[in-house]
Design a protein around this motif. Structure first.
Motif, PDB file in Angstrom:
ATOM      1  N   VAL A  63       0.829  -1.201   0.000  1.00  0.00           N
ATOM      2  CA  VAL A  63       0.000   0.000   0.000  1.00  0.00           C
ATOM      3  C   VAL A  63       0.872   1.263   0.000  1.00  0.00           C
ATOM      4  O   VAL A  63       0.592   2.230  -0.724  1.00  0.00           O
ATOM      5  CB  VAL A  63      -0.958  -0.003   1.206  1.00  0.00           C
ATOM      6  N   ALA A  64       1.940   1.255   0.811  1.00  0.00           N
ATOM      7  CA  ALA A  64       2.815   2.442   0.866  1.00  0.00           C
ATOM      8  C   ALA A  64       3.512   2.676  -0.467  1.00  0.00           C
ATOM      9  O   ALA A  64       3.554   3.815  -0.966  1.00  0.00           O
ATOM     10  CB  ALA A  64       3.843   2.279   1.988  1.00  0.00           C
ATOM     11  N   LEU A  65       4.053   1.612  -1.066  1.00  0.00           N
ATOM     12  CA  LEU A  65       4.793   1.773  -2.313  1.00  0.00           C
ATOM     13  C   LEU A  65       3.883   2.075  -3.497  1.00  0.00           C
ATOM     14  O   LEU A  65       4.349   2.550  -4.534  1.00  0.00           O
ATOM     15  CB  LEU A  65       5.624   0.510  -2.597  1.00  0.00           C
ATOM     16  N   ALA A  66       2.598   1.796  -3.351  1.00  0.00           N
ATOM     17  CA  ALA A  66       1.645   2.117  -4.420  1.00  0.00           C
ATOM     18  C   ALA A  66       1.132   3.548  -4.314  1.00  0.00           C
ATOM     19  O   ALA A  66       0.267   3.961  -5.086  1.00  0.00           O
ATOM     20  CB  ALA A  66       0.469   1.133  -4.380  1.00  0.00           C
ATOM     21  N   ALA A  67       1.664   4.314  -3.355  1.00  0.00           N
ATOM     22  CA  ALA A  67       1.184   5.685  -3.144  1.00  0.00           C
ATOM     23  C   ALA A  67       1.611   6.640  -4.262  1.00  0.00           C
ATOM     24  O   ALA A  67       1.178   7.793  -4.274  1.00  0.00           O
ATOM     25  CB  ALA A  67       1.681   6.215  -1.799  1.00  0.00           C
ATOM     26  N   GLY A  68       2.457   6.161  -5.174  1.00  0.00           N
ATOM     27  CA  GLY A  68       2.868   7.027  -6.286  1.00  0.00           C
ATOM     28  C   GLY A  68       1.708   7.431  -7.162  1.00  0.00           C
ATOM     29  O   GLY A  68       1.773   8.464  -7.855  1.00  0.00           O
ATOM     30  N   GLY A  69       0.633   6.643  -7.149  1.00  0.00           N
ATOM     31  CA  GLY A  69      -0.537   6.970  -7.973  1.00  0.00           C
ATOM     32  C   GLY A  69      -1.152   8.294  -7.566  1.00  0.00           C
ATOM     33  O   GLY A  69      -1.335   9.194  -8.390  1.00  0.00           O
ATOM     34  N   TYR A  70      -1.468   8.444  -6.288  1.00  0.00           N
ATOM     35  CA  TYR A  70      -2.144   9.675  -5.879  1.00  0.00           C
ATOM     36  C   TYR A  70      -1.188  10.859  -5.779  1.00  0.00           C
ATOM     37  O   TYR A  70      -1.585  12.005  -6.017  1.00  0.00           O
ATOM     38  CB  TYR A  70      -2.914   9.459  -4.565  1.00  0.00           C
ATOM     39  N   THR A  71       0.094  10.608  -5.467  1.00  0.00           N
ATOM     40  CA  THR A  71       1.032  11.729  -5.406  1.00  0.00           C
ATOM     41  C   THR A  71       1.304  12.306  -6.792  1.00  0.00           C
ATOM     42  O   THR A  71       1.332  13.531  -6.966  1.00  0.00           O
ATOM     43  CB  THR A  71       2.357  11.289  -4.760  1.00  0.00           C
ATOM     44  N   VAL A 213       2.725  10.331   6.083  1.00  0.00           N
ATOM     45  CA  VAL A 213       3.850  11.109   5.539  1.00  0.00           C
ATOM     46  C   VAL A 213       4.862  10.187   4.854  1.00  0.00           C
ATOM     47  O   VAL A 213       5.362  10.486   3.761  1.00  0.00           O
ATOM     48  CB  VAL A 213       4.528  11.935   6.652  1.00  0.00           C
ATOM     49  N   SER A 214       5.158   9.048   5.493  1.00  0.00           N
ATOM     50  CA  SER A 214       6.129   8.130   4.882  1.00  0.00           C
ATOM     51  C   SER A 214       5.593   7.536   3.582  1.00  0.00           C
ATOM     52  O   SER A 214       6.376   7.197   2.684  1.00  0.00           O
ATOM     53  CB  SER A 214       6.511   7.016   5.859  1.00  0.00           C
ATOM     54  N   SER A 215       4.266   7.415   3.459  1.00  0.00           N
ATOM     55  CA  SER A 215       3.711   6.890   2.202  1.00  0.00           C
ATOM     56  C   SER A 215       3.957   7.863   1.048  1.00  0.00           C
ATOM     57  O   SER A 215       4.122   7.440  -0.104  1.00  0.00           O
ATOM     58  CB  SER A 215       2.217   6.605   2.351  1.00  0.00           C
ATOM     59  N   ILE A 216       3.972   9.166   1.340  1.00  0.00           N
ATOM     60  CA  ILE A 216       4.266  10.151   0.289  1.00  0.00           C
ATOM     61  C   ILE A 216       5.698   9.965  -0.210  1.00  0.00           C
ATOM     62  O   ILE A 216       5.953   9.939  -1.420  1.00  0.00           O
ATOM     63  CB  ILE A 216       4.060  11.586   0.826  1.00  0.00           C
ATOM     64  N   CYS A 217       6.635   9.808   0.747  1.00  0.00           N
ATOM     65  CA  CYS A 217       8.037   9.554   0.368  1.00  0.00           C
ATOM     66  C   CYS A 217       8.137   8.258  -0.441  1.00  0.00           C
ATOM     67  O   CYS A 217       8.835   8.195  -1.465  1.00  0.00           O
ATOM     68  CB  CYS A 217       8.917   9.438   1.606  1.00  0.00           C
ATOM     69  N   ALA A 218       7.437   7.213   0.038  1.00  0.00           N
ATOM     70  CA  ALA A 218       7.497   5.913  -0.627  1.00  0.00           C
ATOM     71  C   ALA A 218       6.935   6.000  -2.041  1.00  0.00           C
ATOM     72  O   ALA A 218       7.511   5.456  -2.984  1.00  0.00           O
ATOM     73  CB  ALA A 218       6.719   4.885   0.184  1.00  0.00           C
ATOM     74  N   PHE A 253      10.565  15.190  -8.420  1.00  0.00           N
ATOM     75  CA  PHE A 253      10.230  14.245  -7.354  1.00  0.00           C
ATOM     76  C   PHE A 253      11.365  14.148  -6.340  1.00  0.00           C
ATOM     77  O   PHE A 253      11.121  13.965  -5.130  1.00  0.00           O
ATOM     78  CB  PHE A 253       9.928  12.868  -7.930  1.00  0.00           C
ATOM     79  N   GLY A 254      12.623  14.242  -6.813  1.00  0.00           N
ATOM     80  CA  GLY A 254      13.759  14.187  -5.897  1.00  0.00           C
ATOM     81  C   GLY A 254      13.740  15.343  -4.911  1.00  0.00           C
ATOM     82  O   GLY A 254      13.970  15.158  -3.712  1.00  0.00           O
ATOM     83  N   LYS A 255      13.442  16.536  -5.410  1.00  0.00           N
ATOM     84  CA  LYS A 255      13.383  17.717  -4.534  1.00  0.00           C
ATOM     85  C   LYS A 255      12.251  17.578  -3.508  1.00  0.00           C
ATOM     86  O   LYS A 255      12.443  17.830  -2.307  1.00  0.00           O
ATOM     87  CB  LYS A 255      13.170  18.965  -5.385  1.00  0.00           C
ATOM     88  N   ALA A 256      11.080  17.166  -4.000  1.00  0.00           N
ATOM     89  CA  ALA A 256       9.934  17.025  -3.093  1.00  0.00           C
ATOM     90  C   ALA A 256      10.188  15.940  -2.046  1.00  0.00           C
ATOM     91  O   ALA A 256       9.875  16.117  -0.854  1.00  0.00           O
ATOM     92  CB  ALA A 256       8.677  16.703  -3.894  1.00  0.00           C
ATOM     93  N   THR A 257      10.759  14.814  -2.482  1.00  0.00           N
ATOM     94  CA  THR A 257      10.992  13.711  -1.540  1.00  0.00           C
ATOM     95  C   THR A 257      12.019  14.093  -0.479  1.00  0.00           C
ATOM     96  O   THR A 257      11.892  13.706   0.691  1.00  0.00           O
ATOM     97  CB  THR A 257      11.455  12.453  -2.292  1.00  0.00           C
ATOM     98  N   SER A 258      13.047  14.841  -0.888  1.00  0.00           N
ATOM     99  CA  SER A 258      14.051  15.281   0.088  1.00  0.00           C
ATOM    100  C   SER A 258      13.396  16.111   1.193  1.00  0.00           C
ATOM    101  O   SER A 258      13.670  15.905   2.381  1.00  0.00           O
ATOM    102  CB  SER A 258      15.123  16.116  -0.616  1.00  0.00           C
ATOM    103  N   ILE A 259      12.513  17.026   0.806  1.00  0.00           N
ATOM    104  CA  ILE A 259      11.848  17.884   1.791  1.00  0.00           C
ATOM    105  C   ILE A 259      10.923  17.070   2.698  1.00  0.00           C
ATOM    106  O   ILE A 259      10.922  17.224   3.925  1.00  0.00           O
ATOM    107  CB  ILE A 259      11.063  18.999   1.067  1.00  0.00           C
ATOM    108  N   VAL A 260      10.121  16.187   2.078  1.00  0.00           N
ATOM    109  CA  VAL A 260       9.165  15.398   2.874  1.00  0.00           C
ATOM    110  C   VAL A 260       9.906  14.427   3.802  1.00  0.00           C
ATOM    111  O   VAL A 260       9.495  14.220   4.956  1.00  0.00           O
ATOM    112  CB  VAL A 260       8.191  14.640   1.950  1.00  0.00           C
ATOM    113  N   LEU A 261      10.997  13.834   3.313  1.00  0.00           N
ATOM    114  CA  LEU A 261      11.783  12.933   4.167  1.00  0.00           C
ATOM    115  C   LEU A 261      12.352  13.681   5.369  1.00  0.00           C
ATOM    116  O   LEU A 261      12.372  13.161   6.500  1.00  0.00           O
ATOM    117  CB  LEU A 261      12.934  12.305   3.366  1.00  0.00           C
ATOM    118  N   PHE A 262      12.826  14.908   5.127  1.00  0.00           N
ATOM    119  CA  PHE A 262      13.338  15.712   6.234  1.00  0.00           C
ATOM    120  C   PHE A 262      12.223  16.005   7.238  1.00  0.00           C
ATOM    121  O   PHE A 262      12.431  15.926   8.461  1.00  0.00           O
ATOM    122  CB  PHE A 262      13.929  17.018   5.711  1.00  0.00           C
TER     123      PHE A 262
END
Length: 390
Positions: A63-71, A213-218, A253-262
């Motif tokens: 479920v977490a790794l499938a979160a790319g659909g909605y993001t 939040v972690s699902s967004i990163c995933a 996506f790299g920029k967004a993921t870096s911010i969300v991971l932080f």
């Protein structure tokens, strides 16, 4: 790009096909054992450990790794970031297959799978988190199927129905984001009802927020990771728009993921401080918790940031792989490693070979179906009859 000549002819006896065939055959054998001999025939589950790898990996990680659909669809259709448009269909397909396989795998884990629809259609447990998760997953799987259907309808030449579905894109995207927010957080909330079983370093009243939040990163990392794996073997299927936007999509996506991971790292530390669990960091579980936090959250956030600053696509792809692995580690820690931590070693759960085989079986089905669809339907390219209509 022509749909008909998109896939070059290759021999069936490739290393991938041979390995996939062996896993599928083994999966069928274990499936027969599971559904004829029951859960006890192929699993190490017991009264202390009713949930194992089929929940920890197939459901929580899936479920977490499938979160790319909605993001991805939210970035493109709600926030108007059109540079992500080329990544929407691969992300939606990955999400649809991910959720479909979650439901498929759940059939192995419940004692009587034919009664899975019972709580939804016959007797609703409206106060149950599991009911809320089940309802959201069912609805979101339906939304993902409709969002994916234009690609299939273009392939089948059903223009009228396809045009009707395309007009529903924005509404489906909003509905999908709402459903995802609900069930991603609810999966974390499931573990808040077992405070005495989950180690304090992983237990928190903020678990629903941590899961969401972690699902967004995933999800965003999985889009990069899946695109990296697909790029070489399916390069001939990708049209100019996809290839032109490929690096921009990864950088975005790299920029967004870096911010969300932080941000995820920060709220995890806040949760640690709020519960005053600092003293657990000097234990063995504390060392493993630090590995998860520093190695799979802080490090990829840092690598993403450097990669974006230097426009280093390769480094961003490595960061994506590390983040995907980190999500798996986190979900395993919560559902298995840190769960029932107080039990003696002899009573702790470790998945059987049959459970691992079924998990590989499910993943392999997903890869085979993904490859079947992407080599036939307009996923990485625009159908020539619908150019500039997306």
């Amino acid at each position: 790009m022509s749909v008909d000549n998109a896939a070059p002819k290759k021999s069936f006896f490739t290393p991938f096909n041979l390995i996939a065939t062996m896993i599928l055959i083994a999966g069928v054998v274990v499936s027969v054992m599971r559904f004829t001999g029951g859960l006890g025939a192929v699993t190490n589950l017991d009264q202390n450990n009713p949930w194992g790898i089929w929940i920890g990996f197939d459901l929580l990680c899936g479920v977490a790794l499938a979160a790319g659909g909605y993001t991805t669809s939210a970035a493109c259709y709600i926030f108007g970031l059109k540079k992500f448009h080329a990544g929407v269909r691969p992300a939606i397909l990955t999400a649809f297959l991910g959720y479909a396989l979650v439901v498929f795998a759940l059939g192995y884990d419940v004692g009587r799978p034919w009664r899975l629809p019972y709580p939804i259609f016959v007797q609703q447990g409206t106060t149950s988190l599991l009911f809320e998760v089940g309802l959201c997953v069912m609805l979101y799987l339906t939304v993902l199927f409709i969002e994916f259907s234009p690609a299939a309808l273009e392939w089948l030449g059903m223009r009228k129905i396809r045009n009707i579905v395309v007009k529903m894109t924005l509404a489906l995207t909003i509905f999908g984001v709402v459903l995802s927010t609900l069930h991603q957080s609810s999966l974390g909330a499931l573990f808040t009802i077992a405070p005495s079983k989950l180690h304090p370093l992983w237990y928190s009243q903020y678990l629903p927020l941590f899961f969401f939040v972690s699902s967004i990163c995933a999800g965003m990392s999985m889009v990069i990771f899946e695109g990296t794996l697909s790029h070489k073997p399916m390069h001939h299927l990708m049209d100019a728009e996809y290839l032109d936007n490929h690096d921009g999509l990864i950088l975005g996506f790299g920029k967004a993921t870096s911010i969300v991971l932080f941000g995820y790292f920060a709220i995890k530390v806040i949760g640690l401080a709020y519960d005053n669990n600092w003293h657990y960091l000097t234990t063995g579980y504390g060392a493993w918790f630090m590995v998860e936090m520093l190695g799979f959250v802080a490090l990829p956030s840092f690598l993403y940031a450097i990669g974006v600053r230097d426009r280093n696509i390769t480094l961003i792809k490595w960061a994506a792989g590390l983040t995907v692995l980190g999500i798996v580690v986190n979900r395993f820690n919560i559902s298995m490693v840190a769960f029932n931590y107080h039990l003696p070693a002899a009573l702790r759960y470790f998945p059987s070979w049959g459970e691992i085989t079924i998990s590989l079986f499910v993943v392999t089905i997903g890869v085979v179906v993904f490859r079947f669809i992407t080599t036939r339907m307009p996923i990485f390219f625009e159908h020539p009859d619908y150019k500039d209509e997306h």
